[in-house]
Design a protein around this motif. Sequence first.
Motif, mmCIF file in Angstrom:
data_model
loop_
_atom_site.group_PDB
_atom_site.id
_atom_site.type_symbol
_atom_site.label_atom_id
_atom_site.label_comp_id
_atom_site.label_asym_id
_atom_site.label_seq_id
_atom_site.Cartn_x
_atom_site.Cartn_y
_atom_site.Cartn_z
ATOM 1 N N ASP A 126 0.818 -1.214 0.000
ATOM 2 C CA ASP A 126 0.000 0.000 0.000
ATOM 3 C C ASP A 126 0.853 1.265 0.000
ATOM 4 N N THR A 127 1.966 1.249 0.708
ATOM 5 C CA THR A 127 2.834 2.428 0.777
ATOM 6 C C THR A 127 3.460 2.717 -0.583
ATOM 7 N N THR A 128 4.023 1.703 -1.222
ATOM 8 C CA THR A 128 4.654 1.927 -2.525
ATOM 9 C C THR A 128 3.617 2.266 -3.587
ATOM 10 N N ASP A 129 2.436 1.661 -3.499
ATOM 11 C CA ASP A 129 1.359 1.992 -4.440
ATOM 12 C C ASP A 129 0.936 3.453 -4.287
ATOM 13 N N LYS A 130 0.938 3.940 -3.047
ATOM 14 C CA LYS A 130 0.595 5.344 -2.797
ATOM 15 C C LYS A 130 1.601 6.271 -3.492
ATOM 16 N N TYR A 131 2.891 5.962 -3.377
ATOM 17 C CA TYR A 131 3.912 6.807 -4.007
ATOM 18 C C TYR A 131 3.863 6.712 -5.529
ATOM 19 N N LEU A 132 3.558 5.540 -6.040
ATOM 20 C CA LEU A 132 3.410 5.382 -7.481
ATOM 21 C C LEU A 132 2.280 6.283 -7.991
ATOM 22 N N GLN A 133 1.162 6.260 -7.300
ATOM 23 C CA GLN A 133 0.030 7.093 -7.710
ATOM 24 C C GLN A 133 0.342 8.576 -7.546
ATOM 25 N N LEU A 134 1.032 8.938 -6.482
ATOM 26 C CA LEU A 134 1.400 10.337 -6.247
ATOM 27 C C LEU A 134 2.326 10.848 -7.351
ATOM 28 N N ALA A 135 3.260 10.023 -7.787
ATOM 29 C CA ALA A 135 4.140 10.407 -8.889
ATOM 30 C C ALA A 135 3.317 10.625 -10.159
ATOM 31 N N LYS A 136 2.447 9.696 -10.472
ATOM 32 C CA LYS A 136 1.616 9.822 -11.676
ATOM 33 C C LYS A 136 0.714 11.053 -11.601
ATOM 34 N N ASP A 137 0.103 11.282 -10.443
ATOM 35 C CA ASP A 137 -0.793 12.432 -10.279
ATOM 36 C C ASP A 137 -0.072 13.757 -10.470
ATOM 37 N N ASN A 138 1.225 13.780 -10.212
ATOM 38 C CA ASN A 138 2.001 15.012 -10.309
ATOM 39 C C ASN A 138 2.878 15.074 -11.557
ATOM 40 N N GLY A 139 2.630 14.182 -12.499
ATOM 41 C CA GLY A 139 3.336 14.212 -13.769
ATOM 42 C C GLY A 139 4.817 13.855 -13.696
ATOM 43 N N ILE A 140 5.190 13.060 -12.711
ATOM 44 C CA ILE A 140 6.591 12.646 -12.565
ATOM 45 C C ILE A 140 6.742 11.266 -13.199
ATOM 46 N N PRO A 141 7.625 11.134 -14.200
ATOM 47 C CA PRO A 141 7.780 9.838 -14.856
ATOM 48 C C PRO A 141 8.279 8.762 -13.899
ATOM 49 N N VAL A 142 7.820 7.545 -14.144
ATOM 50 C CA VAL A 142 8.142 6.400 -13.302
ATOM 51 C C VAL A 142 9.028 5.436 -14.084
ATOM 52 N N VAL A 143 10.075 4.939 -13.424
ATOM 53 C CA VAL A 143 10.926 3.901 -13.997
ATOM 54 C C VAL A 143 10.844 2.686 -13.080
#
Length: 179
Positions: A126-143
Amino acid sequence: MRTSGTTRRRCPRSPPPWPTSSASSIRRAPTHSTRTSPPSSPRCPDWTDALSSFARNHPRTPVAVTEPVADYMLEAADADVKTPWNLQAAIMNDTDPSAQDTATQDALFTGKQVKVFLYNQQVTDDTTDKYLQLAKDNGIPVVGVYETMPANYHYQDWMLAEVKALETAVTQGTSTEHL
């Protein structure tokens, strides 16, 4: 990014140009490769060359991570990991991060203080999923990064794919969540 049905040319395998006995040896990586490919084959892209190029072209790029899976690569790439170490350790050890570390990590995304988020694809909660969503919501690319080598990769192919994904995220703002 790897797509099914893609044929990749295999490059000759060779050890890294530095001793691998300790993590600190990565800091001594040369800025250019002194190795050569066999005379009968064309020069293949090398992941250590890609790291050196990234470090030269994007020094001290601010990044966020879930845990220290890619820290050696990020250190060699001269990236600036902004995620608090205690938060990385909490996620890695499956414990709850402190409120202060959580607030710091949240601010990295909401304040757009990082250029990319490196996310461990193989360990999520749940914690890592939260950060993944927060990155996406703020337009930060994910690797997406991996603790163990993905299927159908050899070590050099895997490392080169990870460095290229980092480069693409920083230069084009494009996510590569899966190899």
